[in-house]
Motif scaffolding. Structure first.
Motif, PDB file in Angstrom:
ATOM      1  N   LEU A 145      -3.551  -6.211  -4.490  1.00  0.00           N
ATOM      2  CA  LEU A 145      -2.474  -7.276  -5.020  1.00  0.00           C
ATOM      3  C   LEU A 145      -1.592  -6.449  -6.225  1.00  0.00           C
ATOM      4  O   LEU A 145      -2.356  -5.662  -6.952  1.00  0.00           O
ATOM      5  N   TYR A 146      -0.607  -7.115  -6.363  1.00  0.00           N
ATOM      6  CA  TYR A 146       0.111  -6.551  -7.550  1.00  0.00           C
ATOM      7  C   TYR A 146      -0.926  -6.778  -8.940  1.00  0.00           C
ATOM      8  O   TYR A 146      -1.407  -8.029  -9.133  1.00  0.00           O
ATOM      9  N   ILE A 239       3.377  11.731 -11.013  1.00  0.00           N
ATOM     10  CA  ILE A 239       3.652  11.300  -9.871  1.00  0.00           C
ATOM     11  C   ILE A 239       3.308   9.781  -9.907  1.00  0.00           C
ATOM     12  O   ILE A 239       4.097   8.670  -9.198  1.00  0.00           O
ATOM     13  N   PHE A 240       1.934   9.410  -9.979  1.00  0.00           N
ATOM     14  CA  PHE A 240       1.306   8.175 -10.034  1.00  0.00           C
ATOM     15  C   PHE A 240       2.082   7.293 -10.905  1.00  0.00           C
ATOM     16  O   PHE A 240       2.405   6.120 -10.368  1.00  0.00           O
ATOM     17  N   LYS A 241       2.470   7.520 -12.055  1.00  0.00           N
ATOM     18  CA  LYS A 241       3.127   7.173 -13.110  1.00  0.00           C
ATOM     19  C   LYS A 241       4.768   6.696 -12.615  1.00  0.00           C
ATOM     20  O   LYS A 241       5.005   5.346 -12.527  1.00  0.00           O
ATOM     21  N   LEU A 247       7.975   1.269  -7.786  1.00  0.00           N
ATOM     22  CA  LEU A 247       7.635  -0.007  -6.908  1.00  0.00           C
ATOM     23  C   LEU A 247       7.804  -1.288  -7.483  1.00  0.00           C
ATOM     24  O   LEU A 247       8.365  -2.161  -6.999  1.00  0.00           O
ATOM     25  N   PHE A 248       7.825  -1.143  -8.808  1.00  0.00           N
ATOM     26  CA  PHE A 248       7.757  -2.564  -9.656  1.00  0.00           C
ATOM     27  C   PHE A 248       9.246  -2.785 -10.688  1.00  0.00           C
ATOM     28  O   PHE A 248       8.993  -3.587 -11.442  1.00  0.00           O
ATOM     29  N   THR A 249      10.008  -1.617 -10.536  1.00  0.00           N
ATOM     30  CA  THR A 249      11.117  -1.676 -11.555  1.00  0.00           C
ATOM     31  C   THR A 249      12.350  -1.433 -10.751  1.00  0.00           C
ATOM     32  O   THR A 249      12.257  -0.816  -9.361  1.00  0.00           O
ATOM     33  N   LYS A 286      11.117   2.426   1.483  1.00  0.00           N
ATOM     34  CA  LYS A 286       9.877   2.162   2.430  1.00  0.00           C
ATOM     35  C   LYS A 286       9.090   1.222   2.106  1.00  0.00           C
ATOM     36  O   LYS A 286       8.675   0.260   2.844  1.00  0.00           O
ATOM     37  N   ASN A 287       8.588   1.293   0.833  1.00  0.00           N
ATOM     38  CA  ASN A 287       7.468   0.361   0.315  1.00  0.00           C
ATOM     39  C   ASN A 287       8.079  -0.935  -0.016  1.00  0.00           C
ATOM     40  O   ASN A 287       7.405  -2.021  -0.100  1.00  0.00           O
ATOM     41  N   LYS A 288       9.452  -1.194  -0.513  1.00  0.00           N
ATOM     42  CA  LYS A 288      10.017  -2.513  -0.870  1.00  0.00           C
ATOM     43  C   LYS A 288      10.178  -3.134   0.411  1.00  0.00           C
ATOM     44  O   LYS A 288      10.323  -4.401   0.543  1.00  0.00           O
TER      45      LYS A 288
END
Length: 291
Positions: A145-146, A239-241, A247-249, A286-288
Motif C-alpha cells: 500500500l501507499y 532508479i528506485f528513487k 509514481l507519487f508526484t 502504465k502504473n498510474k
C-alpha cells in the motif's frame, strides 16, 4: 564463518517481515549470520537461541535482538509447535532522523560494544508494544500500500528507540554514542553514505577512500557484499528513487533527473530504460492506470 553467511537483498528488500511456524517452516534454524539486524518475538512456545557463542532461552511474549553480523541459531526448547514473528532490516537504511539522535547503525554498534541486553522479558516486551508492532509490520509486509515502507520504518524506529530507553535505564550513556556515523563507515554500512548522497556527483574512488580501502580492494569487497559493482548500485538506487517521483508526484523528467543525480534528462531516460525496459513516461502512465 563464510560458509555460514546468509545473503540478504538489501537493494530490493531492506526490510523483511515473517511469521515462522515450526510445523510449516524448516526447523531448527541452523547457525548463520548476515549484515541485517534481526528481531524475533515469540508468539507461542519456547526456543533455545545461541548468539555469538552465548545461550539463551526465549519464551512466549519475549523479544530477542540479533546484532548485524552476529552468528546465531534457533532451536526448540519445548514440546509442540513454536510460532514466532520476525523483523530483519538493513540498519544503513535507518539514518539519524534528528540533530541529536544517532543512526540505527551507530546505536546498535555502540550498544554491542557496551554489551547491552539483547534478550527482553515479557514485561519489557509489553512496555515496548512488541505484539502490536510485529503484527502491524507483518500486515504491512503482506500488502504493498501507499507509504508501506514509511510505515514499517516508523514501527521499527519505535522499537529501536524503545529499546534504547530500556538500555539507558541500565546505564547506557547515549551522550557518548556518535550521532554521525561518518567516522565508522565500512563495507557493511557504506550504502548509508551512498543513499544520502544520490543527488550528488559521487565517485567510487571517493567512496573507497572513505572506507580507507584501495579502489580495487573496495570494488572487490563491494561486489562480494552486494552482488554488483558500486557504480551499478548507485545507478539502481537512483532508479528506485526516480520511481517514487514518477509514481507519487507530477514532476517533469528534468526535475526528476536532477533530484536523482543523473547528469541530464537524456542520461536519466537511457538508464531507466536499461533497467526497466521502458521509458520513465511509459512507466508512469502504465502504473498510474493501474492505481
Amino acid at each position: 564463518m563464510n560458509n555460514l553467511f546468509e545473503k540478504q537483498d538489501s537493494l530490493n528488500s531492506p526490510i523483511e517481515t515473517f511469521l515462522f511456524d515450526t510445523e510449516k517452516n524448516p526447523f531448527p534454524v541452523k547457525q548463520h549470520w548476515h549484515y541485517f539486524a534481526e528481531f524475533i518475538y515469540i508468539l507461542s512456545g519456547k526456543v533455545a537461541v545461541t548468539c555469538d557463542g552465548k545461550a539463551y532461552t526465549v519464551s512466549e511474549g519475549e523479544l530477542f535482538l540479533f546484532y548485524p553480523s552476529s552468528v546465531h541459531s534457533i532451536h526448540s526448547a519445548c514440546d509442540g509447535t513454536i510460532l514466532f514473528s520476525g523483523l530483519k532490516f538493513d540498519t544503513v537504511k535507518f539514518p539519524n532522523t534528528s540533530s541529536y539522535a544517532p543512526s540505527a547503525t551507530a546505536i546498535l554498534r555502540y550498544a554491542r560494544t557496551n554489551d547491552m541486553q539483547i534478550h527482553f522479558s515479557r514485561e519489557q516486551s509489553e512496555r515496548l508494544k512488541c505484539k502490536e508492532i510485529f503484527a502491524e509490520c507483518v500486515k504491512e509486509g503482506e500488502h504493498y500500500l501507499y507509504g508501506r515502507d514509511i510505515m514499517m520504518r516508523a514501527y521499527i524506529y519505535r522499537l529501536i528507540f524503545g529499546i534504547v530507553r530500556e538500555w539507558t535505564t541500565q546505564g547506557l550513556d547515549m551522550n557518548k554514542c556518535p550521532v554521525n556515523s561518518a567516522d565508522i563507515y565500512g563495507i557493511e554500512n557504506i550504502t548509508e553514505y551512498i543513499d544520502s548522497r544520490l543527488e550528488d556527483n559521487i565517485r567510487v574512488a571517493d567512496i573507497a577512500e572513505i572506507c580507507h580501502m584501495s579502489y580495487s580492494g573496495f570494488a572487490a569487497k563491494f561486489r562480494e557484499q552486494y552482488g554488483m559493482s558500486c557504480k551499478e548500485y548507485i545507478e539502481r538506487m537512483r532508479i528506485f528513487k526516480a520511481e517514487e517521483y514518477l509514481l507519487f508526484t507530477d514532476h517533469d523528467m528534468t526535475f526528476i533527473s536532477q533530484k536523482t543525480g543523473f547528469a541530464d534528462c537524456s542520461h536519466f531516460i537511457r538508464s531507466f530504460k536499461k533497467y526497466r525496459d521502458q521509458t520513465p513516461k511509459q512507466f508512469r502512465l502504465k502504473n498510474k492506470q493501474h492505481s
